[in-house]
Design a protein around this motif. Sequence first.
Motif, PDB file in Angstrom:
ATOM      1  N   PRO A  55      40.047  10.855  28.845  1.00  0.00           N
ATOM      2  CA  PRO A  55      40.198   9.436  28.495  1.00  0.00           C
ATOM      3  C   PRO A  55      40.671   8.586  29.669  1.00  0.00           C
ATOM      4  O   PRO A  55      40.313   7.418  29.782  1.00  0.00           O
ATOM      5  N   GLY A 102      48.683   2.571  20.831  1.00  0.00           N
ATOM      6  CA  GLY A 102      47.496   1.743  21.024  1.00  0.00           C
ATOM      7  C   GLY A 102      46.847   2.025  22.356  1.00  0.00           C
ATOM      8  O   GLY A 102      46.873   3.147  22.855  1.00  0.00           O
ATOM      9  N   GLU A 103      46.295   0.998  22.968  1.00  0.00           N
ATOM     10  CA  GLU A 103      45.578   1.159  24.229  1.00  0.00           C
ATOM     11  C   GLU A 103      46.551   1.542  25.344  1.00  0.00           C
ATOM     12  O   GLU A 103      47.653   0.997  25.436  1.00  0.00           O
ATOM     13  N   VAL A 104      46.133   2.454  26.187  1.00  0.00           N
ATOM     14  CA  VAL A 104      47.003   2.968  27.246  1.00  0.00           C
ATOM     15  C   VAL A 104      46.471   2.540  28.605  1.00  0.00           C
ATOM     16  O   VAL A 104      45.287   2.698  28.899  1.00  0.00           O
ATOM     17  N   ASN A 105      47.321   1.999  29.432  1.00  0.00           N
ATOM     18  CA  ASN A 105      47.011   1.757  30.833  1.00  0.00           C
ATOM     19  C   ASN A 105      47.445   3.008  31.583  1.00  0.00           C
ATOM     20  O   ASN A 105      48.640   3.216  31.832  1.00  0.00           O
ATOM     21  N   TYR A 106      46.504   3.865  31.915  1.00  0.00           N
ATOM     22  CA  TYR A 106      46.840   5.175  32.462  1.00  0.00           C
ATOM     23  C   TYR A 106      47.469   5.086  33.842  1.00  0.00           C
ATOM     24  O   TYR A 106      48.287   5.933  34.211  1.00  0.00           O
ATOM     25  N   THR A 163      37.864   2.038  35.918  1.00  0.00           N
ATOM     26  CA  THR A 163      37.799   0.584  35.783  1.00  0.00           C
ATOM     27  C   THR A 163      38.977  -0.075  36.473  1.00  0.00           C
ATOM     28  O   THR A 163      38.839  -1.058  37.201  1.00  0.00           O
ATOM     29  N   TYR A 164      40.163   0.484  36.253  1.00  0.00           N
ATOM     30  CA  TYR A 164      41.367  -0.098  36.825  1.00  0.00           C
ATOM     31  C   TYR A 164      41.348  -0.016  38.349  1.00  0.00           C
ATOM     32  O   TYR A 164      41.804  -0.921  39.037  1.00  0.00           O
ATOM     33  N   ILE A 218      51.332   8.978  25.295  1.00  0.00           N
ATOM     34  CA  ILE A 218      50.235   8.345  24.577  1.00  0.00           C
ATOM     35  C   ILE A 218      50.624   8.061  23.133  1.00  0.00           C
ATOM     36  O   ILE A 218      50.370   6.978  22.598  1.00  0.00           O
ATOM     37  N   GLY A 269      39.197   4.864  32.042  1.00  0.00           N
ATOM     38  CA  GLY A 269      40.124   3.763  32.220  1.00  0.00           C
ATOM     39  C   GLY A 269      40.573   3.619  33.658  1.00  0.00           C
ATOM     40  O   GLY A 269      40.669   2.509  34.182  1.00  0.00           O
ATOM     41  N   MET A 303      52.742   5.012  22.783  1.00  0.00           N
ATOM     42  CA  MET A 303      52.143   3.717  23.058  1.00  0.00           C
ATOM     43  C   MET A 303      51.624   3.045  21.802  1.00  0.00           C
ATOM     44  O   MET A 303      51.657   1.831  21.668  1.00  0.00           O
TER      45      MET A 303
END
Length: 208
Positions: free
Chosen positions: A191, A35-39, A198-199, A30, A195, A33
């Motif tokens: 967190p 910034g925003e993380v695509n988990y 949604t993914y 994290i 995410g 990255m």
Amino acid sequence: MGKKTTGLITDEVRELINEVARETASMAYIDGMGGEVNYFRAMESLLFNYKKLAALVADYEAYTHVELQGRSASISSYSPSSGYTYRTEEDILDEMKRDKIISYHRTRARFEEIDRAVKLFAERKEFHVIRMYYFGEDAQGNERPAGAEPYTWEAIAAELEGMGLIRDAKSARRWRNKIVNDMAVCMFGKPAAVGVGTYRKERDKATD
């Protein structure tokens, strides 16, 4: 002269080992990255590298081995604050060994966190896909022959269909999506739950 025999762990190094061992795989990823993380993708990256990390930490002696090549018995360096200092070959080897030990324990700490997550999910039926798609193993967890082509989704589906588990490649991909999402929540915490949720919806729609 060096203050310790090369290969021994001093109190200073031991404290540094403890410090880097607190640095987890999830936090390291994290932080990197920025910034925003695509988990989901983050978890995939960890799984693709799982076997490589396992091999790295399996041999402590090989990982931490150091040697000097083409160096004289002593070298000098200049610092504005202290002027010229002389370091023997032993001093240099000690420093190199210290850095290698710290690196090893950092790598091992990260591997052990991933390994805990892997073992937590190893009994789930969907884990067959993890073995085949990410680890390069067969459905039973055996190493495949050297040079074997990576599994396609169709090949994964055919092998698992023969075991009476799934019917087609679409089902295999859905299994992958489900278990990787769940593993991501285990690795990255709250967190990731939002995410990943949604993914999961977006990815499942894409595979329908």
